[in-house]
Each structure stands twice: as C-alpha cells, then as structure tokens.
Design a protein around this motif. Structure first.
Motif, PDB file in Angstrom:
ATOM      1  N   GLY A 396      13.912  -8.366   0.568  1.00 24.23           N
ATOM      2  CA  GLY A 396      13.328  -7.338  -0.270  1.00 24.23           C
ATOM      3  C   GLY A 396      14.404  -6.336  -0.616  1.00 24.23           C
ATOM      4  O   GLY A 396      15.071  -6.416  -1.640  1.00 24.23           O
ATOM      5  N   ASP A 397      14.613  -5.381   0.277  1.00 23.46           N
ATOM      6  CA  ASP A 397      15.636  -4.366   0.062  1.00 23.46           C
ATOM      7  C   ASP A 397      17.036  -4.978   0.003  1.00 23.46           C
ATOM      8  O   ASP A 397      17.833  -4.655  -0.884  1.00 23.46           O
ATOM      9  N   TRP A 475      11.283  -3.677   7.562  1.00 24.37           N
ATOM     10  CA  TRP A 475      11.008  -4.006   6.168  1.00 24.37           C
ATOM     11  C   TRP A 475      11.412  -2.749   5.384  1.00 24.37           C
ATOM     12  O   TRP A 475      10.586  -1.891   5.081  1.00 24.37           O
ATOM     13  N   ALA A 476      12.701  -2.630   5.094  1.00 19.60           N
ATOM     14  CA  ALA A 476      13.291  -1.338   4.745  1.00 19.60           C
ATOM     15  C   ALA A 476      12.704  -0.725   3.481  1.00 19.60           C
ATOM     16  O   ALA A 476      12.490   0.491   3.413  1.00 19.60           O
ATOM     17  N   ILE A 477      12.454  -1.539   2.451  1.00 19.18           N
ATOM     18  CA  ILE A 477      11.965  -0.956   1.198  1.00 19.18           C
ATOM     19  C   ILE A 477      10.571  -0.372   1.388  1.00 19.18           C
ATOM     20  O   ILE A 477      10.225   0.671   0.819  1.00 19.18           O
ATOM     21  N   GLU A 478       9.766  -1.009   2.247  1.00 16.89           N
ATOM     22  CA  GLU A 478       8.428  -0.490   2.528  1.00 16.89           C
ATOM     23  C   GLU A 478       8.482   0.743   3.436  1.00 16.89           C
ATOM     24  O   GLU A 478       7.684   1.674   3.291  1.00 16.89           O
ATOM     25  N   VAL A 479       9.414   0.744   4.386  1.00 13.43           N
ATOM     26  CA  VAL A 479       9.588   1.925   5.239  1.00 13.43           C
ATOM     27  C   VAL A 479       9.881   3.149   4.375  1.00 13.43           C
ATOM     28  O   VAL A 479       9.271   4.217   4.540  1.00 13.43           O
ATOM     29  N   ASP A 481       9.282   3.619   1.172  1.00 16.49           N
ATOM     30  CA  ASP A 481       8.121   3.959   0.348  1.00 16.49           C
ATOM     31  C   ASP A 481       7.072   4.705   1.176  1.00 16.49           C
ATOM     32  O   ASP A 481       6.501   5.712   0.726  1.00 16.49           O
ATOM     33  N   GLN A 482       6.817   4.224   2.396  1.00 15.96           N
ATOM     34  CA  GLN A 482       5.836   4.895   3.239  1.00 15.96           C
ATOM     35  C   GLN A 482       6.273   6.312   3.590  1.00 15.96           C
ATOM     36  O   GLN A 482       5.478   7.254   3.565  1.00 15.96           O
ATOM     37  N   GLN A 483       7.564   6.461   3.906  1.00 18.66           N
ATOM     38  CA  GLN A 483       8.069   7.789   4.248  1.00 18.66           C
ATOM     39  C   GLN A 483       7.942   8.753   3.081  1.00 18.66           C
ATOM     40  O   GLN A 483       7.493   9.894   3.237  1.00 18.66           O
ATOM     41  N   GLU A 484       8.324   8.288   1.885  1.00 16.78           N
ATOM     42  CA  GLU A 484       8.381   9.181   0.732  1.00 16.78           C
ATOM     43  C   GLU A 484       7.016   9.382   0.072  1.00 16.78           C
ATOM     44  O   GLU A 484       6.730  10.462  -0.450  1.00 16.78           O
ATOM     45  N   LEU A 551       9.975   0.310  -7.428  1.00 16.76           N
ATOM     46  CA  LEU A 551       9.423  -1.050  -7.404  1.00 16.76           C
ATOM     47  C   LEU A 551       8.419  -1.234  -6.270  1.00 16.76           C
ATOM     48  O   LEU A 551       7.406  -1.918  -6.420  1.00 16.76           O
ATOM     49  N   ALA A 552       8.669  -0.587  -5.127  1.00 26.04           N
ATOM     50  CA  ALA A 552       7.826  -0.810  -3.950  1.00 26.04           C
ATOM     51  C   ALA A 552       6.413  -0.277  -4.130  1.00 26.04           C
ATOM     52  O   ALA A 552       5.455  -0.846  -3.607  1.00 26.04           O
ATOM     53  N   TRP A 553       6.262   0.820  -4.861  1.00 24.86           N
ATOM     54  CA  TRP A 553       4.919   1.411  -4.943  1.00 24.86           C
ATOM     55  C   TRP A 553       4.078   0.865  -6.084  1.00 24.86           C
ATOM     56  O   TRP A 553       2.925   1.268  -6.277  1.00 24.86           O
ATOM     57  N   VAL A 554       4.601  -0.095  -6.851  1.00 23.54           N
ATOM     58  CA  VAL A 554       3.852  -0.851  -7.858  1.00 23.54           C
ATOM     59  C   VAL A 554       3.201   0.069  -8.891  1.00 23.54           C
ATOM     60  O   VAL A 554       1.983   0.315  -8.862  1.00 23.54           O
TER      61      VAL A 554
END
Length: 576
Positions: A396-397, A475-479, A481-484, A551-554
């Motif tokens: 992913g990332d 899962w870095a790109i999701e991490v 996105d969740q943080q931000e 991209l991660a937050w669709v």
C-alpha cells in the motif's frame, strides 16, 4: 465399480496434450482429488507443475507468467474451496486483462447436487470475473471447449482476460472419440492483427498533427507496440506518460518521457492519446475537471479501452501497433504543430525532479524511531539492479515509494484493482520464466504477509527471486489516515516480525538489515544466493505521496483529494 485409473486416451490426457501443443510448459497448481487425473497427465506430458501453497497464488503466478512471456498462463485448482480461494487471483486477472486459463474439477456426474464432497456450482461464482466459464460434462466436447476458452482468454475477437473450465471427474476419466480430435484444434493461434478504418486514421492524424500540446498515454493494450510508439513520439514531438501497465515500452531516457510532471501535463495537454489504456481512477476518469478542454484520441483493439468514461474526438478500433503504423503512414511528411518549447520545458522539469528525487532518496533522514526511510532501501536497490531487471512492486504505502523510486524495463504491481499480496507469487513466476534476468520483489510487510508461505514454493522450485520486505510494522497508509482523520489508531499496527527468520526456516538465504550502510553488502549476498529474502526495518513515520494525496480516505468523486476538489468545482459550474 469405477476405476481411478486414467488411461492415455482419457479426457484428462487430452487436456494435457492440448496444453503441450499450445506451448504451455508450466502450470501453477495445488493438488486435489477432483483434478488428480489432469495433474498426473500433465506430468506424463513433461509439463512442469509448480505446486503452490494457496490457490490464489497459483492464479497470481499464472498471471505473472503471462505478463512476462506474452503467452498464456495456466492455473489448476481443485473443487470447492480450491476455486473459492482462487477467486481473488481470478478477479485481479480480470481487471488487469491478463490471459489466464483456470482449470478445475467437480464431483462425478452421478453425485452432482447430492451433497458430494466439494460439490459447488463454480461457474456461477466465476462467470462475472471471466471471459468464458463452462462446466464440460461431455468428453467429446473437451477439446473444442479448451480451444474456445484459450481464444477467449487471449482476446481473440474481444477483451483478453481469465477463462475458466471445470470437468466432472468421471468426464476426465472418460475417453473422447478419436473422430472429434481434429488436428486444427491443437494448433497454436495468434491473435489477429486488427487493421484500422482509414477514415478513423485520417481523423486521428488531423487531431494529432494540429495539436500544440499532445500527450500520449499507453496501457497494457499497447504492449508490443514499442517501435511505432517511439516513432510517433519522435515525429509528433509529443510528451509521454505510462502509469505502470506498460512500463518499458519507451525508455526512461527518451526525451518525451515526463513522468515526474504527471499532474501538470494532464492539465496542460490539448490532445490526449490513449493507447490500449482505460481512463480509470489513475487517470481521473478522463474528467474535464483535470484534463480541461483537451480532446481525446482513443486507440484500442477492445471496447473497454476505447470508450470508457470519455469518448474520443477520434476513435481508432484496431491493434495498437497497426493503428500507429497507419497513422504514421497517413501523416507522411506533414509538419506537426506541437509547441516544442512546451515539450522541452516539461522534459527539463521532469529531469530536474527526477534528479532531485534520486539525490533525496540517498539522503532521506531516518525517523524519530531511528529506523531508515524506505527511500534509503530503494536507493540501494536501484543502484544494484541491472538494466534488464524485472521489478515486482507490492504494498500500500510502500508501493507508492517503489513505483517512483525503482527503475525497470519490466515492471509488475497490484494493478488498478489494488490487489496487494501479489509480490511473492509474481516474483516466483517471473523468475522461473526468465531465469537469466534478475527478478526482485520490493514489498511492504503487510502485503508480503498475504502470501508469505509461498517462500516455501520458491525454495522447493529453486526460483531465483530476491524478495525485499520493507518492514515497518504497520499498515502505514491506514495508520496515517486514522491519525489525521480520526485521531485514533485502531487495528492497523503490526509486529516488526522476523521475516528473515521465517525465510531461513524454509531454506532461503535470508538476512535482517537494520542500518542503511549494511544494505549494499546484504543485497550483493542475496543476489548471489537466490532465492533470498531481505527483511529491512524501515520507519513507519515516512509519508508517501499516496498518503498525502488522500487516496486512503476514498474521496467521493475522484481518487485523489486535489482531483476531488477540482471535480466538485467543475460539477458545480466552477473552474476545474
């Protein structure tokens, strides 16, 4: 009482002879009783069986084999869960338009629909994902069904992609009539070269030679058209983008390549040419919000690449190489209107950005955790790879870093389905098909985990592949996105698992690398001792371009945040 013996005149033997005659020398498979007749007859014909640990991987490997050889990939999976396991691989081949034949079995006809072991209506599951899907119950129809399935898979008269056949076990044991085994059904067939309509060629030439800022974008449908594509770029003075489906058609050193200026060139071009390329999310669906007032020239030999999302001001329905040859011939000595200063300026900006990227990769700072930036790993790999290397990028990332950080004449990745986990299977198949070329898989640790057990397949079959795992424990790109977006991280952290230890247990040369200065020697040792795996610790703090783009937050309307904003403004009557 029926006998499990399968004769050399059986349907199973006929399947094996057919595949052998069609040039298939390797089948990717996982054993099971419903396919054992085919399995043993493949072996009898001298066809190598690459036995895998999961059916999904078998289809991935067949997909990669087709991509790197230009031929047909074949997967053999057993009934019931064997087919359902394979469906993700079939779905990926479907979206990627890869010519793959999947074969399976079903219970004997007398036991159908009675609750037999692994009795499922496979065709109902796979039909939406395939170009052709049939259960063949009559032995005398086996050969013609194989012929049709292969033709459909290879795109003879339509879009290429996976085709599926299964056979009741008693049909596999039955002996087809010799009368129906017509010689022409065994003969290899080439996909017909589809010639263009001269009127559509003339329309395309008028648009292209009057364009001041022409942009050419190639896709998988343009593979095999390198010569006329480069000649078109040279004659027209156009700039060029490849989004990963056809990397290697045009050398990175060619003056038309402006990959680092993708966003700018998409908004500035006045004529956009797509060569066997869908206008999917990676190309903003061709929206005027991103491409402005550009007119399109669509060139393809199948409808799905000819008129999806945007119709062309000119549409050439033909094999891409034939269409380009006809366009070049029709243009003759006509002088193009391309703004040379525009094209030269874009190329200069591209080169400056590319040089800056290479410099920054070698100097990328470590995270606050002391772990190296993933670009340090990619810089070391880039330095070590020969020019003709086959690169498989996965994740992913990490994929976001790898697709711009690694150079390759042949490049494979998860594709527009975003089917992470393809890396190790793709790499194994590519290295078996091309043992004289260096094959490197660059994968994130999350993606690697999907098919990590296939390192056993690599060891057993001595596949000369190097697998490099960028291990950031998340899962870095999701991490990010969740943080931000949500202010909390939930279920997206992994361990910094010892992937090297696992690989050693399966017989691979494997090392864990924690410092950038250790990379060159570790890569050299791994290259010399393939199959090999390098488990490289990288910081999860590095932010990829995909993570920054949204991209991660669709987003609602477009894949990327900036494009989504432009699309919203355009639809509301504002300026895109």
């Amino acid at each position: 009482m029926s006998s499990p013996h399968v004769s050399p005149q059986s349907s199973a033997a006929l399947i094996a002879r057919f595949l052998k005659a069609r040039g298939v020398d390797r089948v990717f498979a996982l054993c099971g009783g419903h396919i054992m007749p085919i399995w043993m007859q493949l072996d009898a014909q001298g066809i190598q069986i690459v036995d895998v640990r999961d059916e999904r991987a078998a289809v991935y490997m067949a997909h990669a084999h087709a991509d790197v050889t230009g031929g047909l990939g074949v997967a053999l999976v057993t009934a019931g869960p064997g087919v359902t396991n394979a469906m993700t691989g079939i779905a990926n081949a479907h979206v990627a338009r890869a010519p793959v034949l999947i074969l399976s079995g079903t219970p004997p006809r007398a036991q159908e629909n009675r609750g037999a072991l692994q009795d499922m209506a496979h065709v109902e599951f796979v039909r939406p994902l395939t170009r052709y899907a049939r259960t063949v119950r009559e032995a005398d129809l086996v050969l013609q069904e194989l012929d049709e399935a292969v033709a459909r898979a290879q795109g003879h008269g339509g879009e290429p992609g996976p085709a599926y056949l299964d056979f009741p076990v008693d049909t596999l044991r039955a002996e087809p009539s010799l009368a129906v085994q017509l010689p022409e059904l065994f003969q290899p067939r080439r996909k017909a070269r589809l010639l263009p309509d001269p009127r559509s060629v003339a329309e395309a030439v008028d648009l292209l030679w009057s364009a001041k800022r022409p942009l050419v974008i190639s896709g998988r449908g343009a593979r095999g058209a390198s010569r006329p594509l480069i000649e078109l770029l040279d004659r027209l003075g156009a700039v060029y983008l490849d989004t990963g489906e056809s990397r290697g058609l045009v050398p990175e050193s060619h003056p038309s390549v402006v990959a680092a200026m993708r966003g700018s060139v998409m908004s500035e071009a006045d004529v956009v040419v797509t060569l066997g390329r869908k206008l999917d999310f990676q190309l903003a669906y061709g929206s005027p919000a991103v491409f402005g007032d550009a007119r399109f020239v669509r060139i393809a030999d199948c409808a799905s690449e000819l008129r999806d999302n945007r119709r062309g001001a000119a549409e050439v329905f033909a094999s891409v190489d034939a269409a380009l040859d006809a366009i070049l011939s029709h243009a003759g000595d006509r002088v193009p209107a391309c703004d040379a200063d525009w094209a030269t300026g874009l190329r200069a900006k591209h080169a400056a950005r590319a040089d800056k990227l290479l410099t920054s990769m070698t100097q990328a700072p470590s995270g606050s955790d002391g772990l190296m930036h993933p670009n340090r790993l990619l810089a070391a790999l880039r330095e070590a790879l020969p020019q003709d290397a086959i690169v498989v990028a996965d994740g992913g990332d990490f994929l976001s870093f790898a697709r711009v950080g690694l150079s390759a004449s042949t490049y494979l990745d998860p594709g527009s389905l975003g089917c992470i986990g393809i890396g190790t299977p793709f790499g194994i198949a590519a290295s078996l098909a091309c043992p004289d070329r260096t094959v490197v898989v660059a994968t994130g640790d999350g993606a690697y985990g999907f098919n990590a057990m296939e390192i056993d397949t690599a060891a057993r079959h001595k596949a000369p592949v190097l697998i490099v795992v960028a291990n950031n424990g998340s899962w870095a790109i999701e991490v990010r996105d969740q943080q931000e977006t949500h202010g909390k991280v939930v279920g997206t952290r992994l361990q910094f698992a010892d992937h090297a230890g696992m690989a050693k247990a399966f017989g691979l040369h494997a090392e864990r690398v924690e410092k950038p200065e250790e990379l060159p020697a570790a890569i050299a040792r791994a290259m010399a001792n393939r199959p090999a795996l390098l488990d490289v610790l990288v910081t999860p703090e590095a932010a990829s371009s995909d993570a920054k783009s949204g991209l991660a937050w669709v987003p609602d309307l477009q894949a990327l945040g900036a494009w989504d904003e432009a699309e919203t403004q355009w639809r509301c009557g504002g300026q895109g």
